[in-house]
Design an enzyme around this catalytic site. Structure first.
Site, PDB file in Angstrom:
ATOM      1  N   ASP A   1     -17.912  -0.556   4.674  1.00 19.85           N
ATOM      2  CA  ASP A   1     -18.010  -0.906   6.210  1.00 19.85           C
ATOM      3  C   ASP A   1     -19.426  -1.109   6.380  1.00 19.85           C
ATOM      4  O   ASP A   1     -19.849  -0.824   7.390  1.00 19.85           O
ATOM      5  CB  ASP A   1     -17.390   0.261   6.989  1.00 19.85           C
TER       6      ASP A   1
ATOM      7  N   GLU B   1     -16.390   9.113   0.845  1.00 19.26           N
ATOM      8  CA  GLU B   1     -14.764   8.624   0.820  1.00 19.26           C
ATOM      9  C   GLU B   1     -13.977   8.095  -0.213  1.00 19.26           C
ATOM     10  O   GLU B   1     -13.643   7.223  -0.287  1.00 19.26           O
ATOM     11  CB  GLU B   1     -14.804   7.776   2.281  1.00 19.26           C
TER      12      GLU B   1
ATOM     13  N   TYR C   1     -11.530  10.494  12.128  1.00 22.04           N
ATOM     14  CA  TYR C   1     -11.630   9.713  13.555  1.00 22.04           C
ATOM     15  C   TYR C   1     -10.403   9.775  14.175  1.00 22.04           C
ATOM     16  O   TYR C   1      -9.569   8.725  14.672  1.00 22.04           O
ATOM     17  CB  TYR C   1     -11.604   8.263  12.838  1.00 22.04           C
TER      18      TYR C   1
ATOM     19  N   GLU D   1     -18.632  12.671   9.615  1.00 22.96           N
ATOM     20  CA  GLU D   1     -18.489  11.566  10.564  1.00 22.96           C
ATOM     21  C   GLU D   1     -17.448  11.818  11.637  1.00 22.96           C
ATOM     22  O   GLU D   1     -16.437  12.469  11.440  1.00 22.96           O
ATOM     23  CB  GLU D   1     -18.004  10.369   9.615  1.00 22.96           C
TER      24      GLU D   1
HETATM   25  C1  GCB Z   1     -15.838   5.763   7.651  1.00 26.29           C
HETATM   26  C2  GCB Z   1     -16.934   5.312   6.722  1.00 26.29           C
HETATM   27  C3  GCB Z   1     -18.108   4.665   7.229  1.00 26.29           C
HETATM   28  C4  GCB Z   1     -17.675   3.577   8.251  1.00 26.29           C
HETATM   29  C5  GCB Z   1     -16.987   4.479   9.433  1.00 26.29           C
HETATM   30  C6  GCB Z   1     -16.106   3.542  10.424  1.00 26.29           C
HETATM   31  O1  GCB Z   1     -15.122   6.639   7.424  1.00 26.29           O
HETATM   32  O2  GCB Z   1     -17.512   6.411   5.820  1.00 26.29           O
HETATM   33  O3  GCB Z   1     -18.864   3.814   6.266  1.00 26.29           O
HETATM   34  O4  GCB Z   1     -18.490   2.836   8.716  1.00 26.29           O
HETATM   35  O5  GCB Z   1     -15.809   5.030   8.803  1.00 26.29           O
HETATM   36  O6  GCB Z   1     -16.742   3.083  11.476  1.00 26.29           O
HETATM   37  O7  GCB Z   1     -15.139   3.028  10.445  1.00 26.29           O
END
Ligand code: GCB
Length: 695
Positions: A209, A507, A560, A596
């Site tokens: 991403d 990941e 997330y 994250e």
């Molecule tokens: C993740 C990735 C990261 C993305 C992020 C997102 O898990 O490791 O590279 O940019 O999520 O914002 O979706």
């Protein structure tokens, strides 16, 4: 989260022979050559070849015209039109042309240079600190080196290729095509429906991403050393009471003539505090100044010593001097803590990217200075080089300022494995007797295999259009390359006190059986290189299906909640996160960092009550996570790293509004409300001495 994105371009297949890139040249003993950063000294000189180069893309349908016409054999402006292109920089955002921004294939650079006549008796080396992805380098039309992979330096001796007294030409061909066996992996997908696409139409699929910026991203340096020279230096340290124990090894390169070594440790003021004279040895520094993160020692953070290495050849009277900065510190992890110099360290972190307007991933000193200014402003004591090794100039700042680094490889998005599915069903059959499923899968597998037989090439690069056994993301080719990249990373960063962990990937699909043996081997390889630093990877799988966390020293988890799941429902974060983290720890008995967590936020969007994409939502979202972190911190939770320090560019897609907007800062490095929240939190941790030590 996994994201697949496409860049659309029109090309035809290419029938050229694969060039066979090697990422690095090993000596006969199998040892990696040294990768000392070019530094000047009384015996060494250097010259950056940065500036405005000539530039042209090979947008021929085959992407191979440049080789057919041998663009490297004459100045680029003689084989066609050129535009000025800055080095270092990504080329994508410099012009206003879409075909350059979104280009996939060979891009060509050249420039002229002279060699100082005082270098005539020296060994002359050409080094490129990073060029993305495959590079072929020519001096005066002769190929001098190739390299596979961005983000890491490569170099070659060019003494016999350069002219002294007349002009030289340096040509660099770069190809940004990603395939299932590159690191990071990607794929080229040809679109065959001629009702919709012209013949040869293809897209580059990415498995990560961020924008796949390409170009000569860091310095290009010409440097001179004596003919017999200091080739490599390795330093590790331990601490006993107030004494620093420094183990060093040095190596020479070039002509094998009788020589002597002098190895001295200098303190910050330049005083010699210890010395030795062998190729390896142990030196002791009494009353040592340890290397501390700035949150654990406010008066003298990031204390660096210098290992001054002098090589004197007896016959030639030749002397080479190299000064290697290093720190004295120890790192360890227990089942609940990170210990720096035997004291608990809590990671008040962020994730970053090398990313900015116009420059893309190009090295830029003002940006580096601003980023470190803002890291300190936020109260950050730790960052992860998500998702590739950062410039050495960035790492130098971390060493100097006392900011801890989790050094991550470009192993982002290792996810595709055709084999793994078959193995998965075998596994299932064994455990659940689901023979039917396996038969069904075998059938599908057969048909895919026949499709996969047809391999295509694009601009000399073999681009597998479907995945085959052995060349998927977990195949032997990928594994060998991943190990080679880890060796290169280790060679570059091994002496850095700021680097406390190696992260081998972000990941990967570690829910697939193929990931087990793959990561066992990559991690074992890193351990064989370095026994002083813990090793990990960043995981987004579940505690019940992951097959690789068993091999790491510390668990790094990305989550997330209330963004990619239960969007909008921040009230669920506490329940879901606490359950999740406790399960990971209960199963593996290792400390955990939240590597994250974040939500996209468009600076200036406001809504009360909070709504996704607003600054209010981001603040509320982060606070919910913090409540859980605070609860678990005394137990096994050892660090937090919001995603991301700043907004950054991605490819075009309906889930990204001109890039990823999860920054605490905008792409221009100005704070959102979340930036202020993190600053308050981290600063109060520092002043409250929560799990940090202040001296
Ligand atoms: C993740 C990735 C990261 C993305 C992020 C997102 O898990 O490791 O590279 O940019 O999520 O914002 O979706």
């Amino acid at each position: 989260m996994r994201l697949e994105v496409s860049i659309q371009l029109q090309v035809y297949t290419c029938l050229q022979v694969f060039l066979g890139f090697t990422s690095v040249t090993y000596s006969q003993s199998g040892k990696l050559p040294g990768m000392l950063y070019p530094r000047d000294s009384e015996s060494r000189s250097l010259r950056h070849l940065d500036g405005m180069w000539n530039f042209r893309i090979d947008d021929s349908p085959t992407r191979n015209l440049s080789f057919e016409q041998k663009w490297y054999s004459e100045p680029l402006d003689e084989s066609g039109p050129v535009i000025p292109m800055p080095v270092p920089s990504s080329y994508n955002d410099i012009t206003n042309q879409k075909n350059i921004r979104d280009f996939v294939g060979w891009a060509w650079y050249d420039r002229e240079f002279y060699v100082d006549k005082t270098w005539a008796q020296q060994r002359i080396v050409l080094r490129i600190d990073s060029a993305h992805y495959n590079s072929i380098v020519y001096v005066n039309g002769q190929q001098v080196m190739t390299h596979e992979g961005g983000h890491l330096p490569f170099e070659a001796e060019v003494t016999s290729s350069v002219h002294i007294g007349s002009v030289n030409r340096l040509t660099v061909a770069l190809n940004n095509t990603l395939t299932p066996t590159t690191l990071p992996p990607g794929s080229i997908e040809y679109k065959s429906d001629t009702n919709k696409y012209p013949p040869g139409y293809f897209v580059q699929n990415l498995q990560f991403d961020f924008f796949n910026y390409a170009g000569i991203h860091r310095h290009v340096t010409l440097y001179a050393t004596p003919k017999t020279f200091v080739e490599d230096i390795g330093v590790t340290s331990s601490v006993s009471g107030d004494t620093g124990i420094v183990n060093y090894t040095v190596n020479y390169g070039g002509q094998s003539v009788p020589f002597t070594w002098k190895v001295e440790i200098l303190d910050k003021k330049g005083f010699v505090v210890a010395h030795g004279n062998g190729m390896q040895g142990t030196l002791t520094v009494s009353d040592a100044n340890l290397w501390w993160p700035w949150t654990m020692n406010s008066t003298s953070p990031g204390y660096l010593y210098t290992l001054q290495v002098t090589l004197t050849t007896q016959t030639h009277g030749d002397v080479d001097v190299y000064r290697q900065p290093f720190g004295i510190r120890t790192v360890a992890v227990t089942d609940t803590q990170i210990l720096l110099n035997n004291l608990p360290f809590y990671c008040q972190g962020v994730n970053k990217h090398e990313d900015s307007d116009i420059r893309g991933k190009g090295l830029d000193y003002p940006l580096i200075a601003r980023d470190f200014e803002m890291l300190k402003w936020l109260g950050v004591n730790c960052f992860r080089t998500s998702h590739y090794p950062y410039a050495e100039e960035i790492m130098d700042m971390a060493d100097r300022l006392g900011i801890v680094v989790i050094d991550e490889s470009p192993g982002v998005g290792i996810q595709k494995s055709k084999r793994s599915k078959r193995q998965w069903y075998k596994f299932y059959k064994k455990n659940n007797n689901e023979e039917k499923k396996e038969r069904k899968h075998r059938k599908r597998d057969k048909s895919r295999k026949s499709k996969g037989k047809k391999k295509r090439r694009l601009g000399n690069i073999e681009v597998e259009s479907t995945l085959n056994d052995g060349d998927d993301n977990f195949g032997n080719k990928s594994l060998a390359h991943h190990k080679a990249v880890m060796s290169e990373m280790y060679q570059r960063d091994k002496n850095r006190p700021a680097v406390i962990f190696w992260s081998v990937a972000n990941e990967p699909a570690t829910n697939k059986p193929a990931a087990g043996p793959y990561f066992r081997e990559v991690i074992a390889h890193v351990r064989s290189l370095d026994s002083t630093r813990p090793v990990t990877f960043v995981c987004n799988q579940e505690f019940y299906n992951d097959v690789a966390v068993q091999f790491v020293d510390i668990i790094l988890i990305n989550r997330y909640y209330a963004w990619y799941s239960d969007v909008g429902h921040t009230e669920l974060i506490g329940r879901q996160l606490e359950y999740d983290l406790r399960e990971w720890h209960a199963k593996f008995d290792k400390p955990i960092i939240m590597s994250e967590y974040g939500s996209d936020t468009i600076a200036g969007f406001h809504q009360e009550p909070s709504f996704v994409f607003t600054e209010e939502y981001q603040v509320e979202f982060l606070r919910e996570y913090h409540a859980v972190f605070d609860k678990l911190r005394g137990e096994f939770f050892v660090g937090e790293m919001p995603w991301n320090f700043a907004d950054f560019m991605t490819v075009q897609g309906i889930t990204r509004v001109v890039g990823n907007k999860k920054g605490l800062l905008t792409r221009q490095r100005q704070p959102k409300a979340s930036g202020h929240l993190i600053r308050d939190r981290y600063m109060s941790m520092i002043s409250g001495k929560q799990t940090c030590r202040l001296r």
